[in-house]
Design a protein around this motif. Structure first.
Motif, mmCIF file in Angstrom:
data_model
loop_
_atom_site.group_PDB
_atom_site.id
_atom_site.type_symbol
_atom_site.label_atom_id
_atom_site.label_comp_id
_atom_site.label_asym_id
_atom_site.label_seq_id
_atom_site.Cartn_x
_atom_site.Cartn_y
_atom_site.Cartn_z
ATOM 1 N N PRO A 42 42.661 35.317 53.104
ATOM 2 C CA PRO A 42 42.415 34.426 51.960
ATOM 3 C C PRO A 42 41.767 35.135 50.758
ATOM 4 O O PRO A 42 42.084 34.832 49.614
ATOM 5 C CB PRO A 42 41.461 33.363 52.541
ATOM 6 N N MET A 43 40.873 36.094 51.040
ATOM 7 C CA MET A 43 40.239 36.829 49.931
ATOM 8 C C MET A 43 41.259 37.680 49.186
ATOM 9 O O MET A 43 41.263 37.734 47.958
ATOM 10 C CB MET A 43 39.099 37.705 50.460
ATOM 11 N N VAL A 44 42.145 38.336 49.942
ATOM 12 C CA VAL A 44 43.188 39.153 49.313
ATOM 13 C C VAL A 44 44.128 38.261 48.507
ATOM 14 O O VAL A 44 44.488 38.580 47.363
ATOM 15 C CB VAL A 44 43.963 39.969 50.386
ATOM 16 N N LEU A 45 44.505 37.107 49.077
ATOM 17 C CA LEU A 45 45.393 36.170 48.377
ATOM 18 C C LEU A 45 44.743 35.648 47.095
ATOM 19 O O LEU A 45 45.371 35.622 46.030
ATOM 20 C CB LEU A 45 45.765 35.012 49.303
ATOM 21 N N ALA A 46 43.477 35.236 47.170
ATOM 22 C CA ALA A 46 42.777 34.715 45.991
ATOM 23 C C ALA A 46 42.652 35.773 44.904
ATOM 24 O O ALA A 46 42.851 35.489 43.712
ATOM 25 C CB ALA A 46 41.397 34.203 46.387
ATOM 26 N N THR A 47 42.339 37.000 45.291
ATOM 27 C CA THR A 47 42.237 38.091 44.316
ATOM 28 C C THR A 47 43.583 38.335 43.647
ATOM 29 O O THR A 47 43.665 38.505 42.430
ATOM 30 C CB THR A 47 41.736 39.383 45.000
ATOM 31 N N GLY A 48 44.631 38.330 44.447
ATOM 32 C CA GLY A 48 45.977 38.514 43.894
ATOM 33 C C GLY A 48 46.363 37.398 42.944
ATOM 34 O O GLY A 48 46.928 37.632 41.872
ATOM 35 N N MET A 49 46.050 36.147 43.318
ATOM 36 C CA MET A 49 46.350 35.000 42.443
ATOM 37 C C MET A 49 45.615 35.124 41.115
ATOM 38 O O MET A 49 46.162 34.819 40.057
ATOM 39 C CB MET A 49 45.970 33.691 43.139
ATOM 40 N N TYR A 50 44.361 35.564 41.180
ATOM 41 C CA TYR A 50 43.557 35.682 39.966
ATOM 42 C C TYR A 50 44.061 36.811 39.067
ATOM 43 O O TYR A 50 44.228 36.634 37.868
ATOM 44 C CB TYR A 50 42.089 35.913 40.329
ATOM 45 N N THR A 51 44.306 37.970 39.634
ATOM 46 C CA THR A 51 44.685 39.130 38.814
ATOM 47 C C THR A 51 46.141 39.075 38.369
ATOM 48 O O THR A 51 46.452 39.448 37.241
ATOM 49 C CB THR A 51 44.433 40.458 39.559
ATOM 50 N N LEU A 52 47.016 38.593 39.234
ATOM 51 C CA LEU A 52 48.448 38.568 38.898
ATOM 52 C C LEU A 52 48.915 37.225 38.336
ATOM 53 O O LEU A 52 50.065 37.066 37.961
ATOM 54 C CB LEU A 52 49.280 38.941 40.134
#
Length: 197
Positions: A36-46
């Protein structure tokens, strides 16, 4: 006679299966915690899977500007519906003052958590002052420092309605065309989420 089962052979076959199951469990645990942390970071940056809709009606103010940047000095500790009039308080300004009072009344049992106020740069017309004293006894009135308002860059030169939190931070801004029900819904939502003020 039946064939004798060698216990060491059984243990030998069970060990790799047990190791595989243990590795699989470890991978699942890591996926559930780090995924979930990797997914959230990806959603935010990309910027993918970010909802386009919003649940508020005014213009959301970010970056922490405060009431002082509107040229208004007060230590009000409650939520505030503030009308700013960097010029004279025209019909649009007066309509927003009326709206702010109606919204506060519309809060019902939460009405004591908010105030309504007017900050004007120019002296108000004597008839309007008399009307405010008669019809808006709880309205707070402030002088407005126009150079500070201009420096703050938050205004558009016309009358506006602001929702300000108990710490003095600007939260939402509305122009005179706003519907009172929309502002009321926004403020109710903020009060519901907030444990301050």
């Amino acid at each position: 006679m039946g064939t004798a089962i060698n216990p060491s052979e059984t243990a030998h076959h069970a060990a790799p299966a047990s190791r595989r199951r243990g590795r699989l469990q470890l991978i699942l645990i890591l996926l559930l915690t780090i995924g979930p942390m990797v997914l959230a970071t990806g959603m935010y940056t990309l910027k993918f899977w970010v909802p386009e809709s919003r649940s508020y009606h005014g213009e959301l103010i970010g970056n922490g500007p405060t009431r002082a940047e509107l040229g208004v000095q007060t230590d009000e500790q409650r939520w505030q519906l503030l009308v700013t009039a960097p010029q004279t308080c025209t019909v649009a300004c007066q309509q927003l003052v009326y709206l702010a009072r109606q919204i506060q009344i519309g809060l019902g049992r939460d009405a004591s958590r908010a105030t309504h106020a007017l900050a004007s740069a120019q002296p108000l017309d004597a008839d309007y002052v008399a009307r405010l004293q008669r019809e808006y006894p709880q309205l707070q009135r402030y002088a407005m420092d126009v150079p500070a308002y201009t420096r703050g860059g938050q205004g558009n030169g016309g009358a506006q309605l602001w929702i300000i939190d108990p710490h003095g931070n600007l939260v939402l801004r509305y122009d005179p065309s706003v519907k009172g029900k929309d502002v009321l819904n926004d403020l109710r939502h903020l009060l519901k989420l907030s444990n301050i003020g």
